[in-house]
Motif scaffolding. Sequence first.
Motif, short mmCIF file in Angstrom:
data_model
loop_
_atom_site.label_atom_id
_atom_site.label_comp_id
_atom_site.label_asym_id
_atom_site.label_seq_id
_atom_site.Cartn_x
_atom_site.Cartn_y
_atom_site.Cartn_z
N MET A 1 5.92 56.90 56.27
CA MET A 1 5.56 56.65 54.79
C MET A 1 6.74 56.93 53.87
SD MET A 1 2.48 57.79 52.54
CE MET A 1 1.23 56.72 53.76
N LYS A 2 7.15 55.98 53.05
CA LYS A 2 8.14 56.03 52.11
C LYS A 2 7.70 57.21 51.18
CE LYS A 2 10.24 51.73 52.36
NZ LYS A 2 10.75 50.21 51.52
N LYS A 3 8.75 57.98 50.56
CA LYS A 3 8.57 58.97 49.90
C LYS A 3 9.03 58.53 48.28
CE LYS A 3 8.45 62.81 53.05
NZ LYS A 3 8.98 64.24 53.56
N TYR A 4 8.43 59.06 47.38
CA TYR A 4 9.03 58.68 46.15
C TYR A 4 9.04 59.75 45.01
CZ TYR A 4 7.51 54.03 47.23
OH TYR A 4 7.40 52.65 47.82
N ILE A 5 10.07 59.96 43.99
CA ILE A 5 10.10 60.80 43.03
C ILE A 5 9.15 59.94 41.84
CG2 ILE A 5 11.44 61.88 41.43
CD1 ILE A 5 13.73 62.12 43.39
N LEU A 6 8.39 60.75 41.14
CA LEU A 6 7.71 60.14 40.21
C LEU A 6 8.09 60.73 38.85
CD1 LEU A 6 3.77 59.97 39.99
CD2 LEU A 6 5.06 60.50 38.16
N ILE A 7 8.38 59.96 37.83
CA ILE A 7 8.95 60.47 36.82
C ILE A 7 8.17 60.11 35.51
CG2 ILE A 7 11.08 60.58 35.20
CD1 ILE A 7 12.72 59.62 37.52
N THR A 8 7.53 60.84 34.74
CA THR A 8 6.85 60.34 33.51
C THR A 8 7.85 60.46 32.29
OG1 THR A 8 6.18 62.55 32.64
CG2 THR A 8 4.69 61.49 34.43
N ASN A 28 13.67 56.75 46.13
CA ASN A 28 12.67 55.74 45.52
C ASN A 28 12.19 56.50 44.53
OD1 ASN A 28 12.96 53.77 47.86
ND2 ASN A 28 11.88 55.30 49.15
N LEU A 29 11.72 55.56 43.54
CA LEU A 29 11.05 55.94 42.17
C LEU A 29 9.60 55.34 41.89
CD1 LEU A 29 14.34 55.80 40.14
CD2 LEU A 29 13.49 57.84 41.36
N ILE A 30 8.97 56.07 41.19
CA ILE A 30 7.76 55.67 40.45
C ILE A 30 8.13 56.04 38.92
CG2 ILE A 30 5.35 55.97 40.16
CD1 ILE A 30 5.03 56.84 43.02
N LEU A 31 7.94 54.95 38.06
CA LEU A 31 8.45 55.31 36.95
C LEU A 31 7.12 55.11 35.83
CD1 LEU A 31 11.63 53.29 36.58
CD2 LEU A 31 11.44 55.58 37.15
N VAL A 32 6.90 55.86 34.96
CA VAL A 32 5.63 55.89 34.12
C VAL A 32 6.05 56.17 32.76
CG1 VAL A 32 3.43 56.95 33.77
CG2 VAL A 32 4.35 57.13 36.09
N ALA A 33 5.59 55.28 31.99
CA ALA A 33 5.83 55.12 30.38
C ALA A 33 4.81 54.28 29.95
CB ALA A 33 7.13 54.95 29.97
N ARG A 34 4.75 54.09 28.38
CA ARG A 34 3.94 52.99 27.67
C ARG A 34 4.77 51.84 27.62
NH1 ARG A 34 2.09 55.84 22.28
NH2 ARG A 34 4.48 56.54 22.29
N SER A 35 6.01 51.76 27.65
CA SER A 35 6.94 50.54 27.52
C SER A 35 6.70 49.62 28.75
CB SER A 35 8.32 50.75 26.98
OG SER A 35 7.87 51.86 25.69
N ASN A 36 5.97 48.91 29.08
CA ASN A 36 5.94 47.91 30.14
C ASN A 36 7.35 47.38 30.33
OD1 ASN A 36 4.09 46.95 32.39
ND2 ASN A 36 4.62 45.10 31.40
N HIS A 37 7.58 46.54 28.99
CA HIS A 37 8.89 45.73 29.31
C HIS A 37 9.95 46.42 29.95
CE1 HIS A 37 9.31 47.21 25.19
NE2 HIS A 37 10.69 46.93 25.21
N ILE A 38 10.16 47.74 29.37
CA ILE A 38 11.51 48.61 29.54
C ILE A 38 11.47 48.76 31.28
CG2 ILE A 38 12.52 50.62 29.40
CD1 ILE A 38 11.86 50.52 26.49
N LEU A 39 9.95 49.43 31.60
CA LEU A 39 9.76 49.61 32.93
C LEU A 39 10.19 48.45 33.84
CD1 LEU A 39 6.45 51.90 32.51
CD2 LEU A 39 8.86 52.87 32.67
N GLN A 40 9.68 47.48 33.56
CA GLN A 40 9.73 46.20 34.44
C GLN A 40 11.29 45.79 34.45
OE1 GLN A 40 8.42 42.21 32.72
NE2 GLN A 40 7.78 41.74 34.93
N LYS A 41 12.07 46.01 33.18
CA LYS A 41 13.63 45.92 33.20
C LYS A 41 14.25 46.88 34.24
CE LYS A 41 17.76 45.38 30.54
NZ LYS A 41 18.23 45.48 29.06
N MET A 42 13.75 48.16 34.27
CA MET A 42 14.47 49.15 35.15
C MET A 42 13.99 49.03 36.21
SD MET A 42 13.57 52.56 32.54
CE MET A 42 14.10 53.76 33.95
N VAL A 54 11.24 50.70 43.89
CA VAL A 54 10.97 51.17 42.47
C VAL A 54 9.40 50.56 41.96
CG1 VAL A 54 11.50 51.50 40.19
CG2 VAL A 54 13.18 51.28 41.83
N LYS A 55 8.60 51.60 41.99
CA LYS A 55 7.25 50.99 41.40
C LYS A 55 7.27 51.61 39.87
CE LYS A 55 5.97 50.31 45.60
NZ LYS A 55 6.00 48.75 46.17
N TYR A 56 6.44 50.92 39.08
CA TYR A 56 6.27 51.15 37.66
C TYR A 56 4.83 51.09 37.24
CZ TYR A 56 6.52 46.42 36.08
OH TYR A 56 6.47 45.13 35.94
#
Length: 259
Positions: A1-8, A28-42, A54-56
Amino acid sequence: MKKYILITGASSGIGYEMAQLLAAKKFNLILVARSNHILQKMQMELSSKYNIEVKYFQVDLADVQATQEFYEVIKVHELQVSHLVNNAGFGDYGSFLQTSLEKELDMVHLNISSLMILTKLFAQEMADKKSGRIMNVASLLSFIPFPYYSVYSATKAFVLAFSETIAAELEDSGVVVTTLCPGTVETPFHTQEMRKTNAMNTNRPMPAKDVAEAGVKLLLYGKGKKVVGFNNWFISNLPRVTPSVIMMKIKKKLASPKL
């Protein structure tokens, strides 16, 4: 199973810069924030550039129920979080009698409650696996609470005390809890009122990337707490040698607008 670093709080400031640095290291990353369009671009840029997963998730972590539901979503998606960065947070500046109670309650929910929830839930999971690392982002004000930042200072004092005690509890469990303590950082966090204070004129903000580099090292390899920058380390130790009454007068002067 892939492992991820989660960043709020991944869409700006320290969180954004840490995401860039960790992606370059092929995590591999899990990105969390309120700005959906920035997360999608990242997500598009980082996954394409570095060939990583990269999951967001767009989540308002000031909502305690939304935070708990977010954890359940991670479980439903069967995403294994090996590292957690509790970076999301905000502050406010002004006289306590005049600042917004609603904003301060949101600050407590985000800076304290949601950080505590995510730490507990992911630490339990990591302890079962006997492996994992959690880094909570505190502040220089964890050591030297400033007038006019009363609630923010208190939340960051909690983060430091909470993180250090949990780290002690989890010794020999395979789970490492660390605390990043930056001073002023050049991010959208600072309002014009904050920028006019004596403190920000005498101790200039550090670039977010410099703080993120220290954060990445602490997250991946470090232990304990890390005050970023020699000046900030020196300031954090002043209360040890300065009487509290005098120290508070100095802090009030620093937190006041520059004349």
